[in-house]
Write a protein that holds these residues in place. Structure first.
Motif, short mmCIF file in Angstrom:
data_model
loop_
_atom_site.label_atom_id
_atom_site.label_comp_id
_atom_site.label_asym_id
_atom_site.label_seq_id
_atom_site.Cartn_x
_atom_site.Cartn_y
_atom_site.Cartn_z
N ALA A 186 -3.36 -1.00 5.83
CA ALA A 186 -4.46 -1.62 6.47
C ALA A 186 -4.89 -2.86 5.30
CB ALA A 186 -5.67 -0.60 6.64
N ALA A 187 -4.61 -2.54 4.09
CA ALA A 187 -4.78 -3.57 3.06
C ALA A 187 -3.84 -4.66 2.96
CB ALA A 187 -4.74 -2.86 1.68
N GLY A 188 -2.86 -4.87 3.89
CA GLY A 188 -2.09 -5.88 3.90
C GLY A 188 -0.82 -5.58 3.44
N HIS A 189 -0.63 -4.64 2.50
CA HIS A 189 0.69 -4.17 1.91
C HIS A 189 1.70 -3.61 2.89
CE1 HIS A 189 -1.59 -4.27 -1.81
NE2 HIS A 189 -2.57 -3.43 -1.54
N ILE A 190 3.04 -4.01 2.68
CA ILE A 190 3.95 -3.52 3.62
C ILE A 190 4.49 -2.08 3.18
CG2 ILE A 190 6.14 -4.04 4.68
CD1 ILE A 190 5.92 -7.08 3.98
N PRO A 191 4.33 -1.27 4.03
CA PRO A 191 4.96 0.17 3.47
C PRO A 191 6.14 0.16 3.31
CG PRO A 191 3.53 0.39 5.53
CD PRO A 191 3.68 -1.06 5.26
N ALA A 192 6.73 0.76 2.16
CA ALA A 192 8.21 0.95 1.76
C ALA A 192 8.92 1.83 2.48
CB ALA A 192 8.11 0.95 0.33
N TYR A 193 8.30 2.97 3.16
CA TYR A 193 8.63 3.71 3.78
C TYR A 193 9.07 3.47 5.22
CZ TYR A 193 9.25 8.81 5.55
OH TYR A 193 9.88 9.87 5.81
N SER A 194 10.51 3.28 5.41
CA SER A 194 10.67 2.69 6.76
C SER A 194 10.22 3.35 8.26
CB SER A 194 12.34 2.48 6.84
OG SER A 194 12.70 1.64 5.86
N PRO A 195 10.31 4.67 8.12
CA PRO A 195 9.75 5.38 9.44
C PRO A 195 8.30 4.92 9.86
CG PRO A 195 10.93 6.92 7.98
CD PRO A 195 10.67 5.62 7.04
N VAL A 196 7.53 4.31 8.79
CA VAL A 196 6.26 3.97 9.19
C VAL A 196 6.48 2.60 9.66
CG1 VAL A 196 3.92 3.20 8.08
CG2 VAL A 196 4.96 5.41 7.46
N LEU A 197 7.08 1.67 9.20
CA LEU A 197 7.37 0.48 9.82
C LEU A 197 7.81 0.34 10.97
CD1 LEU A 197 8.98 -1.70 6.72
CD2 LEU A 197 6.63 -1.92 7.85
N GLU A 198 8.82 1.38 11.48
CA GLU A 198 9.32 1.53 12.63
C GLU A 198 8.48 2.22 13.66
OE1 GLU A 198 12.63 3.72 11.49
OE2 GLU A 198 13.74 1.96 10.37
N ASP A 199 7.41 2.74 13.29
CA ASP A 199 6.40 3.56 14.15
C ASP A 199 5.66 2.46 15.05
OD1 ASP A 199 4.14 4.67 15.23
OD2 ASP A 199 4.12 6.28 13.75
N PRO A 200 5.53 2.56 16.42
CA PRO A 200 4.85 1.51 17.26
C PRO A 200 3.41 1.39 16.70
CG PRO A 200 6.20 3.08 18.49
CD PRO A 200 6.34 3.92 17.07
N ALA A 201 2.97 2.44 16.27
CA ALA A 201 1.68 1.83 15.66
C ALA A 201 1.53 0.89 14.65
CB ALA A 201 1.10 3.41 15.11
N TYR A 202 2.62 0.90 13.98
CA TYR A 202 2.49 -0.30 12.78
C TYR A 202 2.67 -1.72 13.70
CZ TYR A 202 3.66 -3.24 8.91
OH TYR A 202 3.39 -4.34 8.01
N GLY A 203 3.51 -1.89 14.65
CA GLY A 203 3.61 -2.91 15.52
C GLY A 203 2.41 -3.41 16.00
N GLU A 204 1.48 -2.49 16.19
CA GLU A 204 0.36 -2.96 16.76
C GLU A 204 -0.69 -3.55 15.60
OE1 GLU A 204 -1.24 0.33 18.75
OE2 GLU A 204 0.47 0.69 20.23
N LEU A 205 -0.28 -3.46 14.50
CA LEU A 205 -1.16 -4.00 13.31
C LEU A 205 -1.09 -5.32 13.35
CD1 LEU A 205 -0.76 -1.30 10.48
CD2 LEU A 205 -2.61 -1.64 11.78
N VAL A 206 -2.06 -6.14 13.39
CA VAL A 206 -2.00 -7.84 13.37
C VAL A 206 -2.87 -7.97 12.12
CG1 VAL A 206 -2.27 -9.84 14.50
CG2 VAL A 206 -1.32 -7.96 15.74
N PRO A 207 -2.65 -8.87 11.40
CA PRO A 207 -1.26 -9.78 11.22
C PRO A 207 0.07 -9.10 10.47
CG PRO A 207 -2.66 -10.35 9.60
CD PRO A 207 -3.54 -9.37 10.28
N GLN A 208 -0.31 -7.88 10.25
CA GLN A 208 0.63 -7.13 9.26
C GLN A 208 1.90 -7.04 9.79
OE1 GLN A 208 -2.47 -5.97 9.87
NE2 GLN A 208 -3.41 -4.52 8.40
N SER A 209 2.15 -6.72 11.00
CA SER A 209 3.43 -6.62 11.50
C SER A 209 4.06 -8.10 11.69
CB SER A 209 3.35 -5.98 13.01
OG SER A 209 2.45 -6.66 13.94
N HIS A 210 3.37 -9.27 11.71
CA HIS A 210 3.88 -10.36 11.72
C HIS A 210 4.81 -10.95 10.48
CE1 HIS A 210 0.72 -11.56 14.89
NE2 HIS A 210 1.77 -10.77 15.48
N TYR A 211 4.52 -10.44 9.55
CA TYR A 211 5.34 -10.65 8.17
C TYR A 211 6.10 -9.36 7.66
CZ TYR A 211 1.10 -8.81 5.91
OH TYR A 211 -0.05 -8.01 5.57
N ALA A 212 6.32 -8.30 8.59
CA ALA A 212 6.93 -7.03 7.82
C ALA A 212 8.37 -7.36 7.64
CB ALA A 212 6.89 -6.20 9.12
#
Length: 454
Positions: free
Chosen positions: A368-394
């Motif tokens: 939520a603070a803008g940082h990209i999680p290093a733990y890949s399962p979080v990045l691959e979670d559909p919930a992360y894909g709904e975060l904007v703009p975070q998912s746009h630079y993942a």
């Protein structure tokens, strides 16, 4: 400044290095550039591990403001789980004071159970025996495995073959853009995102279009005055895109590609030429210019996103376009480390692994603070894909460039400070790129001849 929040405290017995024992006296003698002498007082109130129950963990970090609040909330979540240890946070001032105090605590046998370091600072500490190795088998019991981390991040977690850091995130240098200005400039695609550019000419044309529709007349905001780290982030990004590399061999001279240094510097100068961007911004004025809707885009770290969101700026974010090749960009990572303990308690170490595993697995809160999680399962979670703009630079996790490893490099280091001291004259057009760069290299070569203080 130290702030105590809920949790528990610990420090560790003395650390040792391959060349012999490490103590406060030797560290003070070798760490003049780090300002170690002033840090003893900050350690006087810290109790050793033996003084506390094994289900109490001491955690030092440098996370303040919104990041600190988020970390506290995540730790509250962990401590609410069955069988969780209590965690006491000690928050210290960011930069050299923090790293000095952490080293002093390690040398003095009073280290915390867990600490946060920037990944690029770890190579300066691990070889000196100041950090212990994480147990990947123990992590596996809590559901965390090597394959859960992107390759570039995993490589930064391993030093001399030992897993000495566990990255919580990556925080790259990115490009923010004002969506209203971009729409008026006609540079948004059908998907509503900034049109891709893959050549310097196309990117400059896009920036000029943004500037033509921005109140300030500038397409780009970038603050560099008095900020060596921000200068380095910009330079490192484009130098790496050009294929440039840097090596810092101890006892030798810095290795780099001079022609690419000049090319990267000249490109940056073209972006702060008074036409594309303001030639005289510091960090605050650049942030303010973009925050008030004055410019079309802004170069900065992902951590500014919360500030812009709170101010109601209509913005989105993207990886910095790869105008010279791959879209690589400067980055660092907040990472968990185990400050050295000569006789760590197995149950306490197990509790630390459990706490870190929980923080990794719940790091969508951290995103939520803008940082990209290093733990890949979080990045691959559909919930992360709904975060904007975070998912746009993942996708930046596949294009990160960290500082060259050295005892004096990394976030908040002398490496950044010296770069800013000498290269600021280049951006201000007082000296040519090579003159500024050579002055910087001379300073770095002098550091390479010194014995690493850790």
């Amino acid at each position: 400044m130290i702030f105590e929040t809920r949790g528990s405290g610990q420090h560790r017995p003395g650390a040792s290095s391959p060349g012999g024992s490490l103590n406060r006296r030797s560290l003070l003698q070798g760490a003049g550039a780090l300002g170690a002498a002033g840090s003893l007082a900050a350690l006087s109130g810290c109790a050793g591990a033996a003084a506390r129950p094994v289900d109490e963990l001491a955690f030092w970090h440098l996370l303040s403001g919104p990041d600190g609040v988020t970390m506290g909330e995540m730790l509250d979540g962990y401590m609410a789980t069955e069988g969780a240890a209590s965690v006491q946070q000690t928050v210290l001032a960011w930069g050299a004071p923090y790293y000095t105090k952490l080293a002093m605590a390690s040398a003095g046998g009073r280290a915390p159970d867990l600490a946060v370091m920037h990944a690029a600072r770890v190579p300066g500490y691990a070889p000196g025996g100041l950090l212990d190795e994480w147990d990947l088998d123990l992590f596996a019991e809590f559901g965390v495995h090597q394959e859960d981390f992107p390759e570039l991040i995993w490589d930064k977690m391993v030093v001399d073959g030992a897993l000495t850091a566990i990255a919580l995130d990556s925080h790259p240098f990115v490009l923010y853009y004002n969506t209203e200005i971009a729409e008026a400039a006609g540079v948004l695609g059908s998907d509503g995102l900034l049109m891709p550019t893959d050549t310097p000419e196309d990117f400059r044309a896009l920036a000029l279009e943004l500037g033509a529709n921005a109140p300030s007349g500038y397409g780009l905001s970038f603050g560099y005055l008095g900020d060596g780290s921000n200068q380095w982030r910009m330079f490192s990004t484009y130098y790496a895109q050009l294929g440039g590399t840097i090596e810092l061999p101890v006892g030798e001279k810095m290795v780099y590609q001079e022609e690419l240094v000049v090319e990267a510097a000249e490109w940056i100068l073209s972006l702060i030429d008074g036409e594309v961007g303001n030639p005289g911004h510091d960090g605050g004025t650049a942030i303010s210019e973009f925050a008030t809707g004055g410019s079309g885009a802004f170069y900065g770290g992902v951590w500014e996103s919360g500030n812009y969101r709170n101010q109601g700026v209509p913005f989105d974010m993207t990886m910095i376009p790869g105008v010279f090749g791959e879209p690589v960009a400067y980055a660092d990572s907040h990472s968990f480390v185990l400050p050295h303990q000569s006789s760590p308690d197995p149950e306490r170490r197990r509790g630390v692994h459990a706490a870190v595993a929980y923080l990794l697995q719940n790091s969508i809160q951290w995103a939520a603070a803008g940082h990209i999680p290093a733990y890949s399962p979080v990045l691959e979670d559909p919930a992360y894909g709904e975060l904007v703009p975070q998912s746009h630079y993942a996708d930046a996790v596949d294009h990160l460039i960290y500082d060259p490893p050295a005892w004096f490099s990394g976030s908040g280091s002398d490496f950044h400070t010296y770069f800013g001291n000498d290269m600021q004259n280049v951006w201000a057009r007082r000296v040519d790129p090579l003159e500024g760069w050579n002055a910087f290299v001379e300073r770095i070569n002098a550091l390479l001849l010194k014995t690493p203080p850790m």
